[in-house]
Design an enzyme around this catalytic site. Structure first.
Site, PDB file in Angstrom:
ATOM      1  NE  ARG A 322      -3.752  -2.349   0.296  1.00  0.00           N
ATOM      2  CZ  ARG A 322      -4.750  -2.685   1.108  1.00  0.00           C
ATOM      3  NH1 ARG A 322      -5.091  -1.873   2.090  1.00  0.00           N
ATOM      4  NH2 ARG A 322      -5.392  -3.824   0.943  1.00  0.00           N
ATOM      5  CD  GLU A 324      -3.164   3.251   2.562  1.00  0.00           C
ATOM      6  OE1 GLU A 324      -2.828   3.043   3.745  1.00  0.00           O
ATOM      7  OE2 GLU A 324      -4.230   2.894   2.074  1.00  0.00           O
ATOM      8  NE  ARG A 330      -5.472   2.505  12.171  1.00  0.00           N
ATOM      9  CZ  ARG A 330      -6.799   2.459  12.276  1.00  0.00           C
ATOM     10  NH1 ARG A 330      -7.355   1.617  13.137  1.00  0.00           N
ATOM     11  NH2 ARG A 330      -7.568   3.234  11.552  1.00  0.00           N
ATOM     12  CG  HIS A 331      -1.665   3.169   8.412  1.00  0.00           C
ATOM     13  ND1 HIS A 331      -2.305   3.884   9.389  1.00  0.00           N
ATOM     14  CD2 HIS A 331      -2.614   2.826   7.509  1.00  0.00           C
ATOM     15  CE1 HIS A 331      -3.599   3.984   9.086  1.00  0.00           C
ATOM     16  NE2 HIS A 331      -3.808   3.339   7.948  1.00  0.00           N
ATOM     17  CD  GLU A 480     -10.432  -1.906   8.562  1.00  0.00           C
ATOM     18  OE1 GLU A 480     -10.130  -2.569   7.564  1.00  0.00           O
ATOM     19  OE2 GLU A 480     -10.608  -0.673   8.550  1.00  0.00           O
ATOM     20  CB  SER A 483     -12.035  -4.384   5.021  1.00  0.00           C
ATOM     21  OG  SER A 483     -13.115  -3.801   4.325  1.00  0.00           O
ATOM     22  NE  ARG A 533      -3.820  -1.971  10.463  1.00  0.00           N
ATOM     23  CZ  ARG A 533      -4.664  -1.071   9.964  1.00  0.00           C
ATOM     24  NH1 ARG A 533      -5.973  -1.238  10.091  1.00  0.00           N
ATOM     25  NH2 ARG A 533      -4.212  -0.010   9.325  1.00  0.00           N
TER      26      ARG A 533
END
Length: 559
Positions: A322, A324, A330-331, A480, A483, A533
């Site tokens: 990812r 991002e 948490r990323h 989370e 998903s 996670r």
């Protein structure tokens, strides 16, 4: 007498020039004498050094000849024989007064006296004390060698297991110690290490404490998370890191175990893709010969193509990328994804039930199978042992709007969520987690029926209310971890959903994906879990990087 024979008087300037001549001859003689003296001194010095070296060599040879422990220490002897070794985890009272051989790292070495030395041995974070004392055949030379071993060196030690009079508090295994009979060097560590493993055994400072004092209240060095990650190989040697990596291994094992028992097929999808089909800005672009390619954001489209290929029930454990620029606790830009996709007969809740049971199985079995590792981690991270599971073994399931109502009742402004325009913020998720823990006594729960506006194009809309979708998220401690949703399996509905999201179904990047549905595809649903996670939230770790072997984020691309 002829004039030419008459003596002449030298001129004054000639006298001045000629006068130094005798002196020059004297200086040359003195310089020669000095050089001879210097050479004699150097020769005498060299002779003394040679004599001293010869004497030391003779003494060493004599000492070596008189060393009763010769062959019991030093470089490990080359042999074809396999020497049975014992793991620290296997040591018990049954080994008292028995000889064992262990291979371990030197955690600490110290000479107490010419006749006594101590070693603290470390094996995958566990520590055992070893002692060596002068007693036939153990020699002083062997004691000196043992006490001088470099920290972190790997050694093979043979000794008698003894019960100490007082438990050794500094050792993980405190009820026994090893009385050394042999010690051999396998791999010597450098004298200076970038950080000491013992200093990394304490929790890293919080983000607020980073950059403050570099020592704790007792004067011991504080090892920051950055330093630990920069020297990850050393950091992994701590008992806590060893235990965390066992939990990570356990999550992957339990996931695959459950999926295989359910009849699921393990698949392996490409991580190099030809188009950024799941979103434009959050992909890593790479050179692929003479054209561009992208690192896969997930195996989502391929999982669905497998379902269209009549594979019915599939799963994968693989890296997910990812792009991002999120520098949060948490990323990660690369993480371990646990993905699954499954057909159903009548309703997507068949798959949701399956997924809930999967997570309850993983979390329950982690507590049972890895209790000792959790206890180790709990010494550094107290939340590790207090994860609350549903008492009845069934996951708590609420609708998205139930979560909105709980937060609104707590005084949170939920106006945007009530208009179905935005998902929960991170702060909202955390607060909802606290509310649910207090009200339902669980740290694991599911929210179903998310607004259609916040879900991907392939998500099936709720047939009874198009504002919502047949989608769900899983949460641990209010954050989370998964998903998932029912996927659209009808080609016309799928193309319409893409257009509604502003996407072009005719784009070449979607051609193979959409063709799979033109050939017919059964109803299906699935989800994608973030393994890192799960480990982080289950153990209550403050940062997901602690739950990643070699983490990748916007600031870190090594080691």
């Amino acid at each position: 007498m002829a004039d030419s024979e008459l003596p002449t008087r030298p001129k004054p300037e000639e006298t001045k020039e000629a006068a130094p001549a005798p002196a020059e001859g004297g200086d040359s003689k003195n310089a020669s004498k000095n050089a001879l003296k210097k050479a004699a001194k150097e020769k005498a010095k060299a002779e003394k050094a040679a004599a001293r070296a010869a004497q030391e060599k003779a003494q060493a040879a004599a000492a070596d000849a008189n060393d009763t422990a010769k062959g019991l220490y030093g470089p490990i002897p080359e042999t074809k024989d396999v020497i049975p070794t014992t793991r620290f985890s296997e040591l018990s009272e049954e080994h008292y007064e028995k000889e064992v051989t262990v291979v371990a790292r030197v955690d600490n070495a110290r000479v107490q006296s010419a006749k006594l030395a101590f070693l603290m041995l470390r094996q995958q974070g566990q520590k055992v004390q070893a002692v060596i004392a002068a007693a036939e055949p153990i020699s002083r030379q062997m004691i000196k060698f043992t006490g001088g071993l470099n920290v972190n060196s790997i050694v093979q030690v043979t000794g008698i297991v003894k019960k100490p009079e007082i438990p050794i508090s500094s050792a993980s295994i405190s009820h026994l110690e090893l009385h050394i009979r042999k010690v051999y060097m396998i791999s010597e560590a450098a004298q200076m290490l970038p950080m000491q493993v013992k200093d990394a055994e304490r929790p890293p400072p919080t983000e607020a404490e980073e950059g403050q004092s570099q020592v704790d209240a007792e004067g011991a060095p504080i090892v920051t998370l950055k330093t630990r990650l920069d020297n990850r190989t050393l950091d992994l040697q701590t008992e806590t890191s060893q235990a965390i990596t066992w939990i990570s291994s356990g999550v992957a094992q339990l996931f695959s175990e459950y999926m295989i028992k359910s009849g699921s097929r393990w698949i392996f999808t490409p991580k190099l893709v030809g188009a950024a089909t799941e979103g434009g800005s959050n992909v890593f672009e790479v050179k692929y010969f003479k054209r561009n390619a992208y690192l896969a954001q997930s195996p989502q489209l391929y999982k669905q193509m497998c379902i269209a290929g009549d594979m019915e029930n599939v799963f994968e454990i693989a890296p997910v990328f990812r792009a991002e620029d999120s520098n949060t606790h948490r990323h990660l830009t690369e993480f371990a994804g646990l993905d699954f996709e499954k057909t159903f007969q009548s309703h997507y809740h068949e798959v949701l039930d399956f997924a809930e049971d999967l997570l309850v199985f993983i979390l329950t079995q982690l507590k049972e199978r890895y209790a000792s590792q959790i206890a180790i981690i709990q010494k550094s991270y107290p939340k590790a042992g207090d994860f609350r599971l549903p008492k009845d073994g069934k996951a708590l399931r609420l609708n998205y709007m139930d979560g909105v109502a709980l937060l609104k009742e707590a005084g949170v402004d939920m106006s945007e969520q009530e208009r179905f325009e935005n998902d929960f913020t991170t702060a909202m998720e955390k607060q909802l987690g606290h509310i649910i823990r207090e009200k339902y006594d669980t740290d694991f729960y599911v929210l179903d029926k998310f607004p259609m506006a916040v879900r991907p194009f392939y998500t099936k809309a709720d047939p009874n209310d198009s504002r919502f979708s047949n989608s769900y998220d899983f949460f641990m401690r209010g954050e989370e971890i998964m998903s998932g949703a029912q996927r659209i399996n009808d080609i016309k509905e799928l193309e319409a959903s893409m257009r509604a999201k502003g996407m072009d179904p005719t784009h070449e990047g979607f051609e193979d994906y959409l063709n799979a549905f033109r050939q017919g595809c059964p109803p299906h649903a699935g989800g994608g879990l973030g393994m890192n996670r799960i480990v982080m939230f289950f153990l209550g770790l403050p940062n997901v990087r602690l739950a990643s072997l070699f983490p990748r984020d916007p600031q870190r691309l090594r080691p």
